[in-house]
Design an enzyme around this catalytic site. Structure first.
Site, short mmCIF file in Angstrom:
data_model
loop_
_atom_site.label_atom_id
_atom_site.label_comp_id
_atom_site.label_asym_id
_atom_site.label_seq_id
_atom_site.Cartn_x
_atom_site.Cartn_y
_atom_site.Cartn_z
CE LYS A 1 71.16 -75.20 41.91
NZ LYS A 1 69.94 -74.82 41.16
CG ASP B 1 68.30 -74.08 44.27
OD1 ASP B 1 67.73 -74.25 43.18
OD2 ASP B 1 68.35 -74.98 45.14
P1 NDP Z 1 62.69 -71.98 48.57
O1 NDP Z 1 63.78 -72.07 49.56
O2 NDP Z 1 62.08 -70.66 48.27
O3 NDP Z 1 61.50 -72.97 48.99
C1 NDP Z 1 61.72 -74.32 49.16
C2 NDP Z 1 60.43 -74.97 49.65
O4 NDP Z 1 60.60 -76.39 49.65
C3 NDP Z 1 60.08 -74.59 51.08
O5 NDP Z 1 58.69 -74.62 51.24
C4 NDP Z 1 60.76 -75.69 51.88
O6 NDP Z 1 60.20 -75.93 53.16
C5 NDP Z 1 60.52 -76.89 50.99
N1 NDP Z 1 61.58 -77.88 51.21
C6 NDP Z 1 62.91 -77.71 51.03
N2 NDP Z 1 63.57 -78.81 51.36
C7 NDP Z 1 62.64 -79.70 51.76
C8 NDP Z 1 62.70 -81.02 52.22
N3 NDP Z 1 63.87 -81.67 52.33
N4 NDP Z 1 61.54 -81.66 52.50
C9 NDP Z 1 60.35 -81.01 52.39
N5 NDP Z 1 60.23 -79.74 51.96
C10 NDP Z 1 61.36 -79.10 51.66
O7 NDP Z 1 63.27 -72.66 47.25
P2 NDP Z 1 62.77 -72.54 45.74
O8 NDP Z 1 61.29 -72.40 45.70
O9 NDP Z 1 63.61 -71.53 45.08
O10 NDP Z 1 63.20 -73.95 45.16
C11 NDP Z 1 62.35 -75.09 45.20
C12 NDP Z 1 62.80 -76.10 44.17
O11 NDP Z 1 62.75 -75.50 42.86
C13 NDP Z 1 64.23 -76.62 44.31
O12 NDP Z 1 64.29 -77.96 43.86
C14 NDP Z 1 65.01 -75.74 43.35
O13 NDP Z 1 66.21 -76.35 42.92
C15 NDP Z 1 64.01 -75.63 42.21
N6 NDP Z 1 64.20 -74.51 41.31
C16 NDP Z 1 64.23 -73.22 41.78
C17 NDP Z 1 64.39 -72.17 40.90
C18 NDP Z 1 64.31 -70.75 41.35
O14 NDP Z 1 64.31 -69.87 40.48
N7 NDP Z 1 64.23 -70.46 42.64
C19 NDP Z 1 64.64 -72.40 39.47
C20 NDP Z 1 64.49 -73.78 39.05
C21 NDP Z 1 64.32 -74.78 39.97
P3 NDP Z 1 61.00 -75.44 54.48
O15 NDP Z 1 60.87 -73.94 54.48
O16 NDP Z 1 60.32 -76.11 55.62
O17 NDP Z 1 62.43 -75.90 54.31
#
Ligand code: NDP
Length: 442
Positions: free
Chosen positions: A121, A161
């Site tokens: 990562k 991510d």
């Molecule tokens: P994105 O950046 O596309 O979206 C993240 C979302 O989570 C946004 O809506 C963001 O809001 C919100 N968010 C992020 N940080 C915070 C915080 N501290 N408090 C509240 N809301 C928050 O990321 P992903 O959808 O790709 O990833 C989301 C999760 O899924 C992560 O934990 C990631 O590790 C996990 N994941 C992702 C994979 C992938 O293929 N993308 C695979 C497996 C797991 P805002 O825009 O306001 O920051």
């Protein structure tokens, strides 16, 4: 000295990493006691020590001509069953502790997919939010100017991510190709036109719902009519919502770091298209949903876990659902919690779910669809070929079915209840541990 004390003393000031190790150790240490060969080879202690950590300066120039400095990381946790594989996160909350927890979890997750991928990562404390495309591009180019020496299609294959989507992968890939003067599958999550896989953007969210469907098959239920609360509105949340809607479920919440929206009538495919456009093109805030759909409400600074539902899908970030939230969910009738995000439920929340016999699926099993299709993207790149959407989707379903079966194999309790946390941890551990023993003390 006891295994956990040693790991704790070696990693001071790394709370997220220690939390992830403790949650896994709860199941692995008793398993090791029953299987002493793992103890003799100290496999768990070795798994908790990254093979390599790279930390580097990322200087770049903003649109005003000012020099900015961020910190870049790559944690290469385990290469025992394949090249390091895992996403890059760009978010101000990124620290070494966060990336070590993610890389540790990733090793188990990748093992569960059955594909030959090790765990890694990386990322940076850079925040793409509010930056222009040109600034994001300059940052990505600077980041890759150092990272390129440490990655490669047979060495380490990063992906996206939080904060790293198709735009960032494009800039990173462009810079890698320019420096190395070769076109290789060094990153996954690429655009389809330049080496990406069909279904990769959808894979994590779709896979999450396929996993819930597998649980429902075991108890003779379907998703039809189920009420679902989702947090987040990024990649994982959007496609989890899309597949839920396709399956006849009613998604009532989505969120971002400003708060959540509650749409009691359900987020339809058309409303979800609005969210996707809002987030991916306009890079706007979820609160704007209620301007377009005034029947919905926006709750600033709050999380959606007080809304009654059958299924909760935390899809935003780590530790976003605590013990209090878990109590609220259970008291309001929620019976299923599947983690789209990595470690979104705190230790207290997980303990409560297990005590109350809630079907709780940890991220390393529930959200493995993303990395699984990344693995399929690597395969297609090696073949120099692109599979049709249906083929990739079929493979994804088969892989998720296999992960579910592994969880059942290792997680069945004496009373017949499936403890998915136990099943995922032991199932992920065994393959990596056996390979470590085969390969000697390295
Ligand atoms: P994105 O950046 O596309 O979206 C993240 C979302 O989570 C946004 O809506 C963001 O809001 C919100 N968010 C992020 N940080 C915070 C915080 N501290 N408090 C509240 N809301 C928050 O990321 P992903 O959808 O790709 O990833 C989301 C999760 O899924 C992560 O934990 C990631 O590790 C996990 N994941 C992702 C994979 C992938 O293929 N993308 C695979 C497996 C797991 P805002 O825009 O306001 O920051």
């Amino acid at each position: 000295m006891n295994i956990l004390t040693t790991i704790q003393e070696r990693n001071p000031g790394e709370p997220e990493f220690l939390q992830a190790v403790h949650e896994v150790a709860e199941y692995i240490i008793p398993f090791i006691e029953q299987n002493p060969r793992y103890k003799a080879f100290k496999v768990f202690e070795r798994m908790a020590e990254p093979e390599r950590v790279i930390i580097f300066r990322v200087p770049w120039v903003d649109d005003k001509g000012e020099i900015r400095i961020n910190r870049g990381y790559r944690v290469q946790m385990s290469s025992v069953i394949g090249p390091y594989k895992g996403g890059l996160r760009f978010h101000p909350s990124v620290t070494l502790s966060v990336l070590k927890f993610l890389a540790f979890e990733q090793t188990y997750k990748n093992s569960l997919t059955g594909l030959p991928m090790g765990g890694g990562k990386g990322g940076s404390d850079f925040d793409p939010k509010g930056k222009s495309d040109a600034e994001v591009m300059r940052f990505c180019q600077s980041f890759m100017t150092e990272l390129y020496r440490h990655i490669g299609p047979d060495l380490d294959v990063p992906a996206g991510d939080i904060g790293v989507g198709k735009r960032e992968i494009g800039y990173l890939f462009g810079q890698y190709k320019r420096i190395k003067n070769e076109f290789t599958g060094v990153l996954t999550g690429k655009g389809f036109e330049w080496g990406g896989s069909r279904i990769r953007p959808e894979a994590t969210g779709y896979g999450l719902i396929y996993f819930v469907q597998e649980i429902f098959k075991t108890i003779g239920e379907t998703l039809e009519g189920k009420v679902i609360t989702i947090s987040g509105s990024g990649n994982v949340a959007q496609f989890a919502a899309e597949k839920s809607i396709q399956c006849g479920a009613k998604v009532v919440t989505m969120s971002d770091s400003d708060g959540y929206i509650y749409d009691q009538t359900g987020i339809t495919a058309e409303k979800l298209a609005f969210i996707t456009e809002l987030k991916e093109v306009k890079r706007g805030r979820i609160s704007e949903y209620v301007d377009r759909y005034p029947g919905a409400r926006f709750f600033p600074g709050e999380k959606p876990w007080g809304i009654p539902c059958d299924i909760a899908l935390p899809c935003a970030t780590q530790n976003e659902l605590d013990g209090h939230d878990a109590r609220l969910l259970i008291d309001n009738g929620c019976r299923y919690v599947a983690e789209g995000a990595n470690m979104p439920c705190t230790t207290e929340a997980v303990a409560l779910f297990n005590k109350e016999r809630i079907y709780y699926v940890p991220g390393k099993a529930a959200n493995a669809g993303g990395v699984a299709v990344s693995g399929l993207e690597m395969t297609q790149n090696s073949l120099r070929y692109a599979w049709f959407k249906e083929k990739v989707d079929d493979r994804l379903r088969i892989i998720i079915k296999g992960i579910h079966a592994t969880c059942v194999q290792y997680g069945r309790e004496e009373d017949g209840h499936i403890n998915y946390e136990k099943g995922a941890n032991i199932g992920g551990f065994v393959k990596v541990a056996d390979a470590m023993i085969d390969q000697g003390v390295v």
